[in-house]
Design an enzyme around this catalytic site. Structure first.
Site, PDB file in Angstrom:
ATOM      1  N   PRO A   6       0.815  -1.217   0.000  1.00 26.93           N
ATOM      2  CA  PRO A   6       0.000   0.000   0.000  1.00 26.93           C
ATOM      3  C   PRO A   6       0.849   1.268   0.000  1.00 26.93           C
ATOM      4  O   PRO A   6       1.702   1.430   0.852  1.00 26.93           O
ATOM      5  CB  PRO A   6      -0.781  -0.120   1.298  1.00 26.93           C
ATOM      6  CG  PRO A   6       0.080  -0.948   2.189  1.00 26.93           C
ATOM      7  CD  PRO A   6       0.823  -1.890   1.292  1.00 26.93           C
ATOM      8  N   ASP A  46      -2.071   2.896   2.489  1.00 30.32           N
ATOM      9  CA  ASP A  46      -1.444   2.968   3.798  1.00 30.32           C
ATOM     10  C   ASP A  46      -1.812   4.332   4.370  1.00 30.32           C
ATOM     11  O   ASP A  46      -1.481   5.350   3.779  1.00 30.32           O
ATOM     12  CB  ASP A  46       0.071   2.841   3.615  1.00 30.32           C
ATOM     13  CG  ASP A  46       0.807   2.791   4.935  1.00 30.32           C
ATOM     14  OD1 ASP A  46       0.175   2.428   5.944  1.00 30.32           O
ATOM     15  OD2 ASP A  46       2.004   3.114   4.953  1.00 30.32           O
ATOM     16  N   TRP A  75       4.210  -0.055  10.303  1.00 28.89           N
ATOM     17  CA  TRP A  75       4.686  -1.171   9.482  1.00 28.89           C
ATOM     18  C   TRP A  75       3.935  -2.450   9.805  1.00 28.89           C
ATOM     19  O   TRP A  75       3.835  -3.342   8.978  1.00 28.89           O
ATOM     20  CB  TRP A  75       6.186  -1.383   9.674  1.00 28.89           C
ATOM     21  CG  TRP A  75       6.981  -0.320   8.996  1.00 28.89           C
ATOM     22  CD1 TRP A  75       7.766   0.618   9.580  1.00 28.89           C
ATOM     23  CD2 TRP A  75       7.052  -0.075   7.592  1.00 28.89           C
ATOM     24  NE1 TRP A  75       8.319   1.422   8.631  1.00 28.89           N
ATOM     25  CE2 TRP A  75       7.906   1.023   7.409  1.00 28.89           C
ATOM     26  CE3 TRP A  75       6.470  -0.691   6.484  1.00 28.89           C
ATOM     27  CZ2 TRP A  75       8.194   1.530   6.146  1.00 28.89           C
ATOM     28  CZ3 TRP A  75       6.760  -0.184   5.226  1.00 28.89           C
ATOM     29  CH2 TRP A  75       7.615   0.914   5.074  1.00 28.89           C
ATOM     30  N   GLN A 134      12.219  -1.053   1.065  1.00 29.03           N
ATOM     31  CA  GLN A 134      11.207  -1.783   1.828  1.00 29.03           C
ATOM     32  C   GLN A 134      11.769  -3.044   2.473  1.00 29.03           C
ATOM     33  O   GLN A 134      11.039  -3.770   3.139  1.00 29.03           O
ATOM     34  CB  GLN A 134      10.041  -2.179   0.922  1.00 29.03           C
ATOM     35  CG  GLN A 134       9.265  -1.009   0.385  1.00 29.03           C
ATOM     36  CD  GLN A 134       8.563  -0.252   1.469  1.00 29.03           C
ATOM     37  OE1 GLN A 134       8.151  -0.814   2.477  1.00 29.03           O
ATOM     38  NE2 GLN A 134       8.458   1.054   1.313  1.00 29.03           N
ATOM     39  N   TRP A 178       8.327  -3.179   4.643  1.00 28.27           N
ATOM     40  CA  TRP A 178       7.216  -4.068   4.325  1.00 28.27           C
ATOM     41  C   TRP A 178       7.649  -5.523   4.150  1.00 28.27           C
ATOM     42  O   TRP A 178       6.984  -6.437   4.635  1.00 28.27           O
ATOM     43  CB  TRP A 178       6.533  -3.559   3.057  1.00 28.27           C
ATOM     44  CG  TRP A 178       5.199  -4.162   2.790  1.00 28.27           C
ATOM     45  CD1 TRP A 178       4.150  -4.236   3.660  1.00 28.27           C
ATOM     46  CD2 TRP A 178       4.775  -4.774   1.569  1.00 28.27           C
ATOM     47  NE1 TRP A 178       3.089  -4.859   3.043  1.00 28.27           N
ATOM     48  CE2 TRP A 178       3.443  -5.188   1.763  1.00 28.27           C
ATOM     49  CE3 TRP A 178       5.371  -4.993   0.328  1.00 28.27           C
ATOM     50  CZ2 TRP A 178       2.715  -5.817   0.759  1.00 28.27           C
ATOM     51  CZ3 TRP A 178       4.642  -5.617  -0.670  1.00 28.27           C
ATOM     52  CH2 TRP A 178       3.334  -6.030  -0.456  1.00 28.27           C
ATOM     53  N   LYS A 185      19.850  12.076  -6.702  1.00 29.77           N
ATOM     54  CA  LYS A 185      18.537  11.721  -6.186  1.00 29.77           C
ATOM     55  C   LYS A 185      17.521  12.785  -6.636  1.00 29.77           C
ATOM     56  O   LYS A 185      17.826  13.969  -6.628  1.00 29.77           O
ATOM     57  CB  LYS A 185      18.617  11.706  -4.661  1.00 29.77           C
ATOM     58  CG  LYS A 185      17.670  10.726  -4.028  1.00 29.77           C
ATOM     59  CD  LYS A 185      17.920  10.652  -2.536  1.00 29.77           C
ATOM     60  CE  LYS A 185      16.800   9.876  -1.892  1.00 29.77           C
ATOM     61  NZ  LYS A 185      17.047   9.597  -0.497  1.00 29.77           N
ATOM     62  N   LYS A 238      12.075  17.400  -4.910  1.00 29.89           N
ATOM     63  CA  LYS A 238      11.327  18.598  -5.297  1.00 29.89           C
ATOM     64  C   LYS A 238      12.191  19.826  -5.088  1.00 29.89           C
ATOM     65  O   LYS A 238      12.123  20.787  -5.836  1.00 29.89           O
ATOM     66  CB  LYS A 238      10.058  18.707  -4.450  1.00 29.89           C
ATOM     67  CG  LYS A 238       8.961  17.803  -4.954  1.00 29.89           C
ATOM     68  CD  LYS A 238       7.659  18.043  -4.199  1.00 29.89           C
ATOM     69  CE  LYS A 238       6.692  16.908  -4.496  1.00 29.89           C
ATOM     70  NZ  LYS A 238       6.190  16.276  -3.281  1.00 29.89           N
TER      71      LYS A 238
END
Length: 1188
Positions: A48, A87, A659, A697, A701, A734, A737
RNA sequence: AGUCCCGUAGCUCAGCUGGUUAGAGCGCUACACUGAUAAUGUAGAGGUCCGCGGUUCAAGUCCGCGCGGGACUACCA
């Protein structure tokens, strides 16, 4: 009659839009699942995302991977359910809301009610769902977004509770404490996220203290060294340990050494008291405390002398020190439990000799390492009982010493351990007190002394300090208050994951990780060093911990609730809005528990008060609440209580780690076990066959899925997992914004199309490598792959429509088709095999590249190019039909193979083809059957032959280039030396192909090996095992071979050499012989193929060359004049030297090629529109054409 | 600090279990070809395969130690 669609250009974004509409109208996604009802399922879990942020380009990457395997498996006939999920809990959401509302954590529950705050979170978290939906749709990610699982829904939380209660029942949950960053100024623990905010770590100057811990003269020491024992008995032997936080010294319960570090006993003096002393420290750190000259200096010392004399008198390993005892340094308090185990030397592998003394002062209540190493050694933390009888550390939550740290002179009790926590006034008051209390020691105290300074001074005066100095270091500060944080023991609930560590490791070995190293390395090592899982979060918006407890007001009782129904079954109560305390605030579970608990401790009758509350409906049975009022979040659940034995059980205030929410998704997405039990237990939706997320993750996750399923189900949660790398900008930076280098997924897809974007992402590099995202790469993919494929289709549709081909004829057997057809079909089947194997192995990059190579090189640039004439020449013959059928089959197969990666274009291509042919009943490529490999069609020898043709062709073309002879100029012959009969027969079968491709009349096979110059080279792979060390010598000998030796090997199959003193038979398999030259010819060679070209141009050849040039010019003119490919013309050519002859000899050829019914050569062309052309340098003429 | 990934042409990447002239595409230069193709073909320029050691007859490939980039984890007294 319907015809194949013809397109002007290729517009991938438009295609995607149209296909999306088609999918919507046909409900293609739904059908892709419903059409597989009853088929084996391929289980996929959607990890999610959180919709409180905009989707980025990296989401397109991750989702492409997810989508493509689901599509592939669907094509193979599996049923693939894909439930989207959101999530919704967690700190990022909360912080976002706090920022927007301009509040801090402290304001929650005061300025804003928890209820309103959580409402705001609930709205904020789904803010960008529309954009997410949009990006998901536009990129072609098929996932069911109409019925997603949402982690904040009651049903979801209830499943999570159920899981927790299972763990609770299995004794896998416990309450303990961990050392966490804590801000006494803000009164709150800090997450690692908060600790990583910019400006958090600041350089500060603190008082550091190297303290002396007096070694106890015990039997262990005596056994170790009787001399040391004597020193200790005289109180002259000390461990030295350094600390930058002297305020933790009263909490010291152990000293930690490195078992492998070498330590020394040094005879020296206390720099402050000048007493003679033996100190123990790491050998490597002597120079930090002593000047080298000190080892030679006379062993006398007076306080304030500059040079400290010393002698190393003994060396010991850390391991030998372990178990030695020492006297407590600052005995304000004794540990509550296991006091006899305190104040000893223990071993820890984190000890280094970089700083300090190599002996680490260990205060288990104020350091995570300290706590862990002490716990492992059985050393107790220094905890004391507070007024409530609870064990607490020596510093309270306000950062001040508790009352037992009672020091009348230095005044520590109640003092904050960091001066920054004091206000200016408080500081001044304390300064005045210090002036008075310390005047005996410090006559003219000029400013406030911090706790660190006072403790250091005290130790100095008591002869317990070896060195006190200011030390500058980097120390974390609270981002809200800018005051230093403390590492502080906080209550937490844990999952005892260490109990199932071995099982997790074993199960992990059965999981197919892509790339493998993430599974064995990053994840495997993480499992090996596993700690218990800290579940607690002191926040508001999240899944509440479903544990209810009595407080410290009587015997401890605990209840873990695993279902909403249990509230009713276990007679839970609910505190209503009318239930108020003395100040008029509504009671919640915790405050009511305290209120009644204290009453109980005073011996008052709690039951009476309770019964009054029940009677007055201030408290009601939970069962009486309307169902729709139940919300399993705070604050609602905090009003739910149990009443047992005259005590209130209130919920532990913690929320759980988000988590856990996402790791619970295999069960909670189905509201298991309350509903859909068979989905999980029946294997229909558990475990997953496949999941995919970013590498970040791994410990998120991936871990929580694995941990929960190991503990609950004793099984893996997923069998295959692809973890993709990051998407960086084209310079490898990387994306962020802030830097403005983040690629906008909407913009990207709008400009280049989702297909090209997806294709680029998958084929550019394996997904687990970081992707340097460069739109130039997408343009290249568009140009190379999609245009080549599109052009192949356009070519097909153009001529198929001319011939009314609709694939209505029976399939012509492959064996009846020309070699080139057999070849491309063979290649196609090899491709199917490779693509299928690559997808099965979760190697999408390999699959995509293979498809691309086939389409660009083999289909477009070889098959279509060589076969062009078959499509537009002659009648609608069997050969033509074969060509159409072959090209059709290639295109349809490519559509299917590439559908997982490029779902839109493949869909259009497939339905454009199948829509006319109607060969397959399903008109969506995503539902149609995956192509079957026809092994019998794969002809490796044919593929080799064609490769030979390609090499030969390219050699001839390179010779032409070298001699500057245009390809349009026909040449008489090429000659090829024949190596063996197999080579000859191979070449013969592709001879005509080569000749037409290079515009040469004949190919001659040359057998007379005497005229060739050959070269020889050792076959290292074959010789290696045979000769080993002598390879160099052998290689040198072979290099010396002349034509004679080479011929001898060819003739006799071997040659005998002298190698390292003995004879060695070099057989023909040990060498590679190739023809490199034919003296007197123009020759080119590559590998074992050598080609000679006859470059004599006879008059006939010259005429033909001119005719060809003319044809070319006429064709261009036809095209420029806008004639249709089928239009017939009248043609006139102006006569020039050589032209007439060339035209007359090749009249039929020219007319046939240019569809001219009439060809006239005139001395002068009167027509204005006659075009002057240059046939070759220096030869100009005019041509005129006229449509009939 | 630990764990893992990556480092090959100006750029993006191949290079399987070690085998001797290290490849492709893009870009650049020149020429050619083309009645599907803004495609393509041929040739040229462009490499200390991040560095140093080692194993081996043989290392871009295996091992060790570094360096650089990245990710995750982390209380360094």
């Amino acid at each position: 009659m319907s015809t194949f669609k013809e397109y002007d250009g290729l517009n991938l974004p438009n295609i995607a839009e149209q296909v999306l509409e088609k999918w919507k109208a046909d409900k293609t996604f739904e059908k892709s699942m419903s059409s597989r009802e009853g088929k084996p399922s391929y289980v996929f879990y959607e990890g999610p995302p959180s919709a409180n942020g905009m989707p980025g380009i990296h989401h397109v990457m991750a989702r492409t991977i997810k989508d493509l395997f689901c599509r592939f498996k669907t094509q193979q006939g599996y049923q693939v359910m894909r439930k989207a999920g959101w999530d919704t809990h967690g700190l990022p959401v909360e912080l976002g809301v706090e920022k927007e509302m301009g509040i801090t954590k402290e304001d929650i529950g005061t300025k804003i009610s928890i209820e309103d705050y959580n409402k705001a979170c609930r709205e904020a978290v789904m803010r960008y769902t529309a954009e997410w939906r949009d990006v998901t749709e536009k990129m072609g990610y098929w996932v069911d977004m109409d019925e997603p699982y949402v982690t904040y829904e009651n049903n979801y939380i209830e499943s999570v509770w159920w899981l927790l209660s299972q763990l609770y029942q299995k004794n896998l949950m416990y309450k303990g404490y961990t050392i966490q960053p804590y801000s006494p100024a803000a009164g709150t623990g800090l997450s690692s996220h908060e600790l990583n905010l910019p400006g958090t770590y600041q350089d500060v100057k603190d008082t550091s203290c190297t303290a002396l811990f007096k070694v106890k003269a015990d039997e262990k020491l005596r056994a170790l060294d009787s001399k040391l024992f004597d020193f200790a008995q005289n109180g002259r032997l000390h461990f030295v340990a350094w600390t930058t936080t002297p305020w933790t010294l009263p909490s010291n319960t152990a000293l930690t050494v490195g078992a492998k570090i070498e330590y020394v006993v040094v005879d020296t003096f206390n720099p402050y008291t000048a007493e003679s002393q033996k100190i123990i420290l790491a050998k490597a750190l002597i120079s930090k405390y002593f000047k080298a000259e000190g080892s030679d200096a006379e062993m006398t010392y007076a306080a304030s002398d500059k040079l400290l004399p010393y002698r190393v008198i003994k060396s010991l390993s850390g391991a030998e020190l372990v178990g030695l005892r020492y006297e407590q340094l600052l005995p304000y308090a004794q540990p509550l439990h296991d006091a006899e185990k305190a104040f000893q030397v223990i071993a820890g592998d984190f000890v280094t000799t970089e700083d300090g003394t190599g002996i680490v002062h260990t205060a288990p209540t104020f350091g995570a390492d300290d706590m862990q190493v002490a716990k492992a050694a059985g050393v107790p933390p220094l905890l004391v009982e507070n007024d409530n009888g609870d064990p607490v550390p020596l510093v309270d939550l306000r950062g001040r010493f508790v009352s037992v740290v009672n020091d009348t002179v230095w005044g520590l009790a109640g003092e904050p351990v960091k001066a920054e926590y004091l206000s200016d006034e408080e500081k001044e008051t304390e300064f005045q007190r210090q002036k008075e209390a310390l005047k005996e020691h410090i006559p003219n105290l000029s400013n406030y002394l911090s706790v660190d300074e006072r403790i250091s001074l005290k130790l100095k005066l008591e002869g317990k300090a070896f060195k006190v100095e200011k030390y500058q270091h980097n120390y974390p500060h609270c981002w809200r208050t800018d005051k230093p944080i403390l590492y502080y023991p906080l209550d937490s609930w844990f999952i005892k994951s260490t109990a199932v560590k071995d099982k997790m490791i074993a199960l992990n070995k059965t999981i197919n990780w892509k790339p493998e190293s993430t599974g064995t390395g990053r994840f495997g090592n993480w499992l090996e060093n596993l700690n218990d899982w800290n579940l607690s979060r002191s926040r508001y918006w999240g899944t509440p911990l479903p544990i209810w407890r009595t407080g410290p007001y009587g015997p401890l009782m605990e209840e873990c609730v695993g279902a909403v129904e249990e509230f009713t079954e276990k007679n839970a109560y609910f505190i209503t809005e009318e239930c108020l305390d003395d100040k008029g605030n509504r009671f919640d579970g915790q405050s009511l528990r305290k209120y009644l608990g204290e009453m109980r401790l005073r011996g008052e009758n709690v039951n009476n008060v309770w019964n009054d509350m029940i009677r007055s409906k201030k408290i009601i049975f939970f069962a009486m609440l309307p169902k729709d009022q139940v919300d399993l979040h705070r604050p609602f659940v905090d009003y739910v209580i149990f009443f047992r034995s005259g005590m209130v059980m209130a919920r532990e205030l913690d929320l759980i780690d988000v988590w856990f929410d996402s790791g619970a998704m295999p069960y909670a997405q189905w509201h298991y076990p309350f509903e859909n039990k068979e989905m999980v237990d029946g294997g229909k939706s558990f475990p997953a066959d496949f999941i995919a997320e970013g590498v970040d993750q791994t410990r998120g996750w991936f871990y929580t899925l694995h941990a929960i399923s190991t503990m609950i189900k004793g099984s893996v949660a997923f069998k295959n997992v692809v973890s993709n790398g990051l998407v960086l900008d084209k310079n490898g930076q990387k994306m962020s914004k802030r830097l403005g280098n983040a690629a906008d997924p909407f913009e990207t897809m709008k400009t280049y199309g989702a297909d090209a974007t997806r294709w680029y992402m998958i084929t550019n590099a394996p997904p687990w490598d970081n992707l340097k995202f460069d739109t130039d790469g997408i343009i290249e993919v568009q140009r190379k792959y999609f245009r080549a494929l599109h052009n192949s289709y356009s070519f097909f549709s153009l001529y198929a429509n001319v011939d009314n081909f609709t694939h209505a004829e029976a399939l012509i057997p492959l064996t009846d088709q020309p070699e080139i057809d057999q070849w491309v079909i063979s290649r196609l089947n090899s491709l199917i095999k490779e693509v299928e194997e690559s997808f099965e192995a979760y190697e999408p990059t390999r699959a995509g590249r293979a498809i691309q190579d086939f389409v660009v090189d083999e289909l477009s640039n070889w098959y279509v190019r060589l076969c062009r004439r078959r499509f537009w020449k002659g009648d609608y013959s069997e050969d033509k039909i074969a060509a159409y059928q072959t090209l059709y089959q290639c295109l349809v197969t490519i559509a299917k193979l590439s559908a997982p990666i490029a779902p839109f274009y493949s869909e259009q291509l497939f339905s454009d083809l199948n829509g006319i042919s109607g060969l397959e009943s399903e008109n969506s490529v995503h539902i149609a059957a995956w192509p079957k490999v026809d092994e019998s069609a794969i002809d490796e020898s044919l593929e080799q032959r064609m490769a030979l043709a390609q090499t030969t062709t390219s050699l001839v073309l390179s010779l032409r280039k070298k001699e500057n002879i245009r390809v349009r100029q026909p040449l008489q012959k090429i000659m090829v030396p024949v190596i063996n009969s197999e080579f000859e027969s191979h070449l013969k079968q592709v001879e005509s192909l080569i000749l037409s491709e290079v515009n040469v009349k004949e190919l001659e096979y040359v057998h007379d090996s005497n005229i060739f110059v050959k070269s020889i080279k050792p076959n290292f792979k074959a010789l290696g095992p045979k000769v080993g060390k002598n390879m160099k010598a052998l290689s040198a000998q072979v290099g010396q071979f002349g034509q004679d030796e080479i011929q001898q090997i060819e003739r006799e199959g071997k040659i005998t050499l002298d190698l390292d003193g003995s004879t060695f038979d070099l057989i023909s398999d040990d060498v590679e012989i190739s023809t490199k030259d034919i003296p007197g010819w123009i020759v080119a060679s590559e590998g074992s193929v050598t080609v000679a070209l006859d470059i004599t141009i006879s008059p006939e050849l010259r005429s033909e060359g001119i005719a060809r040039e003319l044809v070319n010019r006429i064709q261009n003119l036809r095209k420029d004049s806008g004639l249709e490919v089928t239009d017939r013309i009248h043609l006139m050519v102006e006569n020039q030297p050589e032209i007439e002859q060339a035209v007359n000899i090749n009249k039929n050829y020219i007319c046939a090629e240019t569809l001219a019914d009439q060809l006239l050569v005139k001395s002068e062309l009167a027509q204005d529109s006659a075009l002057e052309i240059e046939v070759e340098e220096g030869l100009k003429t005019k041509i005129f054409i006229e449509k009939i």
